[in-house]
Design a protein around this motif. Sequence first.
Motif: not given
Length: 937
Positions: A48-52, A106-108, A161-165, A242-244
């Motif tokens: 995820i750091d690479e996504v950011a 889960v991851q995307p 969907v319960v939560a989105l990161d 969306v990252v997670g």
Amino acid sequence: MPTSDLLTALHRAGVRDTSDTTLDRALYSSDASLYRVVPTAVVRPRHIDEVAATLEVCRTAGVPLTCRGAGTSIAGNAVGTGVVLDFSRYLNRIQGIDTDSRQAAVQPGVVLSDLQRAATPLGLRFGPDPSTHTRCTIGGMVGNNACGSRALAYGRTSDNVVALDVLTAAGRRVRLAGPGSDEIPETAELRRIIDSGLATIRTEFGRFGRQVSGYALEHLLPERGFDVRRALVGSEGTLAVVVGATVRLVEQPRHRVLVVLGYPDMASAADASSGLLPHHPTACEGLDSRIIDTVRARHGAGSVPPLPRGAGWLFVELVADSAAAALAAANRVVADADALDSMVVSDAGHAITLWRIREDGAGLAGRTPNGDPAHPGWEDSAVPPHRLGEYLRDLDRLLAEHGLTGMPYGHFGDGCVHLRLDFPLRQPEGTNLLRGFLFDAGRLVAGYGGSLSGEHGDGRARGELLPLMYSPAALDLFRRVKAAFDPDDLLNPGVLVSPRPVDEDVRASVVAPVRRALGFSYRHDGGDFTTAVHRCSGVGKCRADAIRTGGVMCPSYLATSEEKDNTRGRARVLQEMVNGSLVTGGWRAPEVHAALDLCLACKACSSECPAGVDMATYKAELLHQSYRRRIRPRSHYALGQLPRWARLASLAPGVTNRALSVPAVSRLARFVAGMDQRRGLPRFATGSFRRWWRANAADRRTDGPPVLLWVDTFTNRFSPEVGISAVRLLEDAGFRVTVPRRAGCCALTWISTGQLDAARRILRRTVSGLLPAVKADIPVVGLEPSCTATLRSDSLDLLDTPDARRVAAATRTLSELLSDVAGWQPPRLDGVSVVAQPHCHHSAVMGWDTDAALLRRTGAQLTRVAGCCGLAGNFGVEQGHYEVSVAVAETGLLPAVRSAPEDALLLADGFSCRTQLADLADRPAVHLAQLLTSPPR
């Protein structure tokens, strides 16, 4: 920013897997839609750091960012001009499943089927299940608010969907977990926007379950708790990255039953669908006779189980805690259905066969009944279910007015219709006709109170049509919401807000036909190579894990997970080659050769790809065009003309074998042949099959129906014991066996290396040699699967003559011939464990079900290995292919052999398969003829 500076900035930010090569830009220029947008660069983030970091670089440089999962988007919302961020390569882990809360983190890039596979042993599943479940990713489902057949019972993705990161466009990482916990810097402005448009939202949004078009602003109403999480689902990557995700799981049903209902036509089936909803089905799907007829035409009459009488069908699935309760529910549905005919299916295997037709719908519908290409565009319109039949009748009238045809099907219980149409996109006015129809269709569905999109999103296909469905006030809300989240229009621009015109960036409209001097006839594509490669619509079934689904396609992709190594990726590069604007250099372009280098020419795509893409043929054509009248690679002269050298070596096989056993000589031979030095050299038989045939003429059976045993090079020169067993087996079955007077060759090695002119000459002679027997109604039986398949398929495309068609129709496999013999019984193999590796060409061209049925008749304990052996003729022995060849074998064959009992018999009809087993597993394998002639005692 120049591309080189962009990549430099990404590398400095710690982003490693980046590319701006022409090959990768071609691979990601299309999704499953009819749109083509060439990206500036492709990034495959490892964490995820690479996504950011990528988001930060793009924001600083002003470069658009488009997120992508499996690229199965049908609306054109997974392509973009800037950076395409591919989550599927690395960010594909299931981080945990909590059985108490019935939730999964889960991851995307997690593929839906992988999540289902992990949840099933726990008695759980994710509710929504699109037909692309074997390859679509959770991130993509969140982006499009995916639904699928069982959303009728379990709801849309937004309901689960319960939560989105997420990463906001400003670079903040936040977790959205529903009402009361979604306070982010954008929230204050968002509340002001919603408060100013409450009346519009309450009257125009959330009117029925499949209203997916536009932003889901109804979730931001105060009475719904101002749920930013659910509002982001379906926003097509335009508001956040969306990252997670944490998703809700449901209990796996204990018992399922499928009710198939037949109606006079599809509209009548649609009329009946809403009346069945009080029975609470988990699915209520509609199919039309046109799609059923297409399946039968492509795969044979046996590919579709018997259906109830009618020309339109409903597939109604019900679940219960007991089999009796499920059957009782099914009987109640039948009683209320007012159908012409009905069928209740409780057998799971039977139901899977029927559902597979529905799952392959997008690919099957890629060709109209008359064979013309059909395209997405008006792909998933939806209306309130009680109005569906009426809408379908009006839609049929509209299609007739525009001179368009297609094959509709869909989620009738939800009022959603899938439809691909033969837009004439390669005609001068083709895109204008597309535009005219889409606007007329948009007005039609809006008049029914429906939605332009029922589950795939609007993307480039329908974004411009939103004013037909929503008021100016609603569209203004869209613009203000987009500005609140993404003021610089960084995320997936051209989609939903300020959309691109529906007739811009259309892929199939920019290519010219390629018909001259082709090696194959492309008889199913009007003799046009361009039409052939555009069979690929991008649905991506070639990305699925074929080992888990019992298939073969695509062996190299299973080994590498690289987009260039699946059928879709290769097709995309070939499409760019015939287009010529991105991939230049024509047939000799290095990007094309790089994409097709690891194609094993297994032909699995020709049968497993719903669109019927035949990459083995396209690769042979590419090699033919690239090297015609030019110096070829060494392997083409050696391995590509193996039958010629085998004939010479067999003049003195003992001398040849002794010479090749000398290390220095064998190394030199491999080098000259272009072979990998780690490969063994095959040994020539000391006595050919034909020599045995002549020597045993006196013992031959002279009565019974005749059969012509076609003796290929491999059987004759390398494995004569297979041919000898076949003769004895056929004679025991009552046949009088004959062989052609002259040795014939199918020319497969010439075909696979693209030496098509020579292959045509060789095949013409072979067909001529077999024709007298065929004219006398004598069946031809082949023993080597690849050679038999060549007579059955490639000869038709290379020769395209009545004689070739006649020989192809008369050619049988050993199992096909024996299975038709009345009264013949195979030997008993009770208690014998048989691990069978079907040859890829056998499965793709002839089908292996007849062999499986024959082996089951023996009483053997049969294990059928999925996937390719990895050798695939010359592929696995050529320099540069060894590692991939071994990796392919490790996907299915080698694990199956290791887990088999020590006394298990390995069955492999293909010479390549037996060679691979000997090389990598040090295990001998036998041919079916040998197994049935000398069964173990």
